[in-house]
Design a protein around this motif. Structure first.
Motif, mmCIF file in Angstrom:
data_model
loop_
_atom_site.group_PDB
_atom_site.id
_atom_site.type_symbol
_atom_site.label_atom_id
_atom_site.label_comp_id
_atom_site.label_asym_id
_atom_site.label_seq_id
_atom_site.Cartn_x
_atom_site.Cartn_y
_atom_site.Cartn_z
ATOM 1 N N ASP A 114 0.838 -1.253 -0.010
ATOM 2 C CA ASP A 114 -0.153 -0.009 0.004
ATOM 3 C C ASP A 114 0.954 1.344 0.077
ATOM 4 N N PRO A 115 0.799 2.098 -1.080
ATOM 5 C CA PRO A 115 1.793 3.214 -1.113
ATOM 6 C C PRO A 115 1.711 4.245 0.117
ATOM 7 N N VAL A 116 0.532 4.523 0.572
ATOM 8 C CA VAL A 116 -0.031 5.368 1.588
ATOM 9 C C VAL A 116 0.648 4.794 2.922
ATOM 10 N N ILE A 117 0.611 3.678 3.297
ATOM 11 C CA ILE A 117 1.354 3.030 4.384
ATOM 12 C C ILE A 117 2.762 3.257 4.258
ATOM 13 N N GLN A 118 3.286 2.827 2.969
ATOM 14 C CA GLN A 118 4.829 2.668 2.930
ATOM 15 C C GLN A 118 5.208 4.057 3.118
#
Length: 204
Positions: A114-118
């Motif tokens: 997940d780009p937001v989490i990462q």
């Protein structure tokens, strides 16, 4: 008979983050449903969705809040022994990881793509690297070497912590020792890192 106080939007958001954080810490990511969060907070699902459009958005907000608190709780003062502060900072993070095992595993496994989490994870690692780099006292080309070494070390610690939480094949003291030993090795060839290494050796 008492009346329930109406919460401001900020208060309501904090309430929902707290309720969600408790559930994500207690259960695996897939087991937590938005209706569970709404029920824990004592509100309707419709109101919950006004604040967070889906479970991933809620989880991201919770994890962002947690990383901000961890960073606030682990400052580094270059004028004080850096190694002692780093060692204490590791314990602060380990405390959070142990108390929120499911949350940390979700961020690093189920939501690893997940780009937001990462972005949240990467931003925290970048801030930690910068703090250690500033406290190391090295400059010039050695600073570039130290920056690369610290980046690799922080990624190593991240992987090691996830393994510790997931499998428990080594103890927390062993985890701490491996993290410290790896940092000593990573900075061992960096010119100008003698102060940190001397502190580390003094605390062995």
């Amino acid at each position: 008979m008492t009346t329930r106080r109406r919460l401001s939007p900020d208060e309501r958001r904090r309430q929902l983050l707290d309720a969600g954080a408790e559930l994500f810490a207690a259960e695996p990511y897939d087991a937590v449903l938005m209706e569970n969060v709404a029920e824990r907070a004592g509100i309707s699902r419709a109101l919950l969705y006004r604040y967070f459009p889906n479970k991933r958005a809620l989880f991201a907000a919770i994890y962002q809040q947690a990383t901000k608190r961890l960073l606030a709780d682990t400052p580094i003062d270059p004028a004080s022994p850096v190694f002692e502060q780093l060692s204490a900072g590791l314990d602060v993070h380990f405390d959070y990881f142990a108390a929120n095992r499911n949350t940390v595993l979700a961020a690093n496994r189920e939501l690893a793509g997940d780009p937001v989490i990462q972005t949240i994870v990467n931003d925290e690692l970048a801030e930690l690297r910068q703090r250690l780099l500033d406290a190391s006292g090295v400059d010039g080309r050695a600073r570039d070497m130290a920056s690369a070494a610290l980046t690799g070390w922080l990624l190593f610690v991240r992987v090691l912590c996830v393994e510790w939480l997931a499998d428990g094949t080594f103890t927390r003291p062993e985890l701490h020792a491996m993290c410290v030993g790896a940092l000593r090795g990573a900075l061992g060839t960096v010119p100008g890192a003698e102060r940190f290494l001397a502190e580390a050796d003094a605390n062995r």
